[in-house]
Design a protein around this motif. Sequence first.
Motif, short mmCIF file in Angstrom:
data_model
loop_
_atom_site.label_atom_id
_atom_site.label_comp_id
_atom_site.label_asym_id
_atom_site.label_seq_id
_atom_site.Cartn_x
_atom_site.Cartn_y
_atom_site.Cartn_z
N ILE A 1 0.89 -1.17 0.00
CA ILE A 1 0.00 0.00 0.00
C ILE A 1 0.91 1.21 0.00
N ASN A 2 0.77 2.06 -0.99
CA ASN A 2 1.64 3.24 -1.06
C ASN A 2 0.79 4.51 -0.99
N LEU A 3 0.86 5.19 0.15
CA LEU A 3 0.27 6.53 0.24
C LEU A 3 1.34 7.44 -0.35
N THR A 4 1.15 7.86 -1.57
CA THR A 4 2.26 8.43 -2.34
C THR A 4 2.78 9.74 -1.73
N GLY B 1 1.25 11.93 1.29
CA GLY B 1 1.10 10.76 2.17
C GLY B 1 -0.30 10.64 2.75
N TYR B 2 -1.27 11.30 2.12
CA TYR B 2 -2.58 11.47 2.77
C TYR B 2 -3.76 11.33 1.79
N PHE B 3 -3.57 11.78 0.55
CA PHE B 3 -4.72 11.90 -0.37
C PHE B 3 -4.76 10.84 -1.46
N HIS B 4 -3.59 10.31 -1.84
CA HIS B 4 -3.52 9.36 -2.97
C HIS B 4 -2.91 8.04 -2.53
N CYS B 5 -3.50 6.96 -3.02
CA CYS B 5 -3.02 5.65 -2.57
C CYS B 5 -2.95 4.69 -3.76
N LEU C 1 -8.01 9.65 -4.21
CA LEU C 1 -7.68 8.84 -5.39
C LEU C 1 -7.07 7.51 -4.94
N VAL C 2 -7.66 6.41 -5.44
CA VAL C 2 -7.07 5.09 -5.19
C VAL C 2 -6.85 4.41 -6.53
N ILE C 3 -5.64 3.92 -6.74
CA ILE C 3 -5.34 3.16 -7.95
C ILE C 3 -5.08 1.71 -7.53
N ALA C 4 -5.84 0.78 -8.09
CA ALA C 4 -5.62 -0.64 -7.79
C ALA C 4 -4.86 -1.26 -8.96
N VAL D 1 2.75 -5.49 -10.30
CA VAL D 1 3.10 -4.07 -10.41
C VAL D 1 3.52 -3.55 -9.03
N ASP D 2 4.71 -2.94 -8.99
CA ASP D 2 5.23 -2.42 -7.71
C ASP D 2 4.51 -1.10 -7.37
N PRO D 3 3.75 -1.08 -6.27
CA PRO D 3 2.98 0.14 -5.98
C PRO D 3 3.87 1.33 -5.59
N PHE D 4 5.14 1.03 -5.23
CA PHE D 4 6.05 2.12 -4.83
C PHE D 4 6.84 2.68 -6.02
N ASN D 5 6.68 2.02 -7.19
CA ASN D 5 7.35 2.51 -8.40
C ASN D 5 6.28 3.20 -9.25
N LEU D 6 6.23 4.52 -9.18
CA LEU D 6 5.10 5.23 -9.79
C LEU D 6 5.16 5.19 -11.31
N SER D 7 6.33 4.96 -11.90
CA SER D 7 6.31 4.81 -13.37
C SER D 7 5.74 3.45 -13.75
N ASP D 8 5.95 2.44 -12.91
CA ASP D 8 5.33 1.12 -13.11
C ASP D 8 3.81 1.25 -13.03
N VAL D 9 3.38 2.05 -12.05
CA VAL D 9 1.93 2.23 -11.84
C VAL D 9 1.32 2.93 -13.05
N GLU D 10 2.00 3.94 -13.56
CA GLU D 10 1.45 4.66 -14.71
C GLU D 10 1.45 3.76 -15.94
N TRP D 11 2.47 2.89 -16.03
CA TRP D 11 2.49 1.91 -17.14
C TRP D 11 1.27 0.99 -17.04
N ALA D 12 0.93 0.57 -15.83
CA ALA D 12 -0.25 -0.29 -15.66
C ALA D 12 -1.51 0.46 -16.08
N LEU D 13 -1.58 1.74 -15.74
CA LEU D 13 -2.75 2.53 -16.15
C LEU D 13 -2.81 2.63 -17.67
N ALA D 14 -1.64 2.82 -18.28
CA ALA D 14 -1.60 2.99 -19.74
C ALA D 14 -1.99 1.72 -20.47
N THR D 15 -1.67 0.56 -19.90
CA THR D 15 -1.85 -0.69 -20.66
C THR D 15 -3.00 -1.57 -20.16
N ARG D 16 -3.56 -1.26 -18.94
CA ARG D 16 -4.57 -2.18 -18.39
C ARG D 16 -5.87 -1.50 -18.00
N PHE D 17 -5.88 -0.20 -18.04
CA PHE D 17 -7.04 0.53 -17.52
C PHE D 17 -7.91 1.07 -18.66
#
Length: 442
Positions: A314-317, A322-326, A354-357, A362-378
Amino acid sequence: MKDFLRELDQKGKLKRVSKELSTDLEISSVLFALQDQAMLFERVSESHLSAAGNIYATPELMKLGLDIPQGQELAEFAGNSIAAPASIKGHVSSFDNSAWDYNVQADLKELPILKHYDKEAGNYITAGIVAAKFPGTDLENLSFHRMLVLSKNKLAARIVPRHLDQIAREMDRQKVPVSIVIGPPPAVFLAASLQTEYGLSEYKIANKMMDQKLELNTSELNDIAVPTDSEIVLEGYLDYQELTKEGPFVDLTGTYDDIREQPVITIQRMHYRKDSVYQIVLAGSKEHALFMGLPQELKIRNVLSRSIPKIRGINLTPSGNGYFHCVVSIEKANDGDGKTAIMNCLASSHPLKLVIAVDIDVDPFNLSDVEWALATRFQADRGLVQVNGARGSSLDPSSGKSAVTSKLGLDATLPLKGDKSKFERAKITLSPVAASVISAAS
Ligand SMILES: Cc1cc2nc3c(=O)[nH]c(=O)nc-3n(C[C@H](O)[C@H](O)[C@H](O)COP(=O)(O)O)c2cc1C
């Protein structure tokens, strides 16, 4: 806190500043620029005391202060301590004036209290923990409150309606005796930031964290327990009959919080030593985000661990304060688990907007990995969750005075069934020769 500063120093993790700096924006500007660095300001222009800031700026620093083993996460350690609080009977002795060099009438100008940002209302105590007794008990509640210096013995305290406010309400808004602790042992600092049930003293949680070694003294005037190992103790009372304007003050988001009518704390007595170190938490810093986010992470963990079979992280970015996005990385057992995780996160932590599942690969602490998941799976037509009109945080300037907010979930997890091959990240097998070329070139 002194022991921890000594340990930091011995390990080369404390940056000492010997140049004299002012409480008026100078010290805060250094803390702002060096947010990951624990700092000790040896000479402060306006006070004979030294000051320390950013000392728990990273989870690693706090873990060092608590002797937490390498593999254990701070949130897990805090959660375990909340689950098994340790009684403090036998650890409370009566106040010993001789343990302090100064037991004096209040004069807050003696302390190196900072003005932190350009347009703030004045000098603010930012690492002050307010201890007050739950009415009718012998147990103290602990909570952080920013406090604006109004005069040599008066402070305006920002009190969000939680336990301290409830204590005052139960006392019909009559004067509430309080002791303000600055620079306690690390465990007390951490415990005070946690949000527990009403009636449970955070001292018991700290005592658990310290293997039952927390020593307390009842304070001189008002019989409130304070850690023996504190740098500064201020005694007085909180009075809701005396209200004043509090703010502007920069809060978690790095923006100026609203000016509000808030109650005044009158300080009657101050206790400190010649070598006491005044502690600073710079609002809007990484340290502030860490200790505001931790209680939210615990609430999210608690709910998610009951509803989702396997959670990678769980990454509260940090950029979401550290409070609004997870971002939550999960292994699904049911096709609805992505949305269930989103709804549970949004419901368990009121500030979350904002919550991104993402899937477990996908490493939740690697935000470029997370954006890649959004680009290819969402896909927004099937992965979007939106809730309007929910309770938000007063710290979010976009949510308006009522702190009502819209919440958004982005489900970037893949369906359980179906061909996953086209979603896999392509790999290139590395030969030993190629590996040696890469290592020589990098
Ligand atoms: C550095 C820091 C500063 C804080 N400042 C304030 C504040 O000014 N007012 C407030 O009501 N809460 C503030 N909080 C949040 C509360 O102290 C925190 O939620 C605490 O756990 C509440 O305690 P309680 O559950 O006993 O009410 C702050 C927290 C931290 C870590």
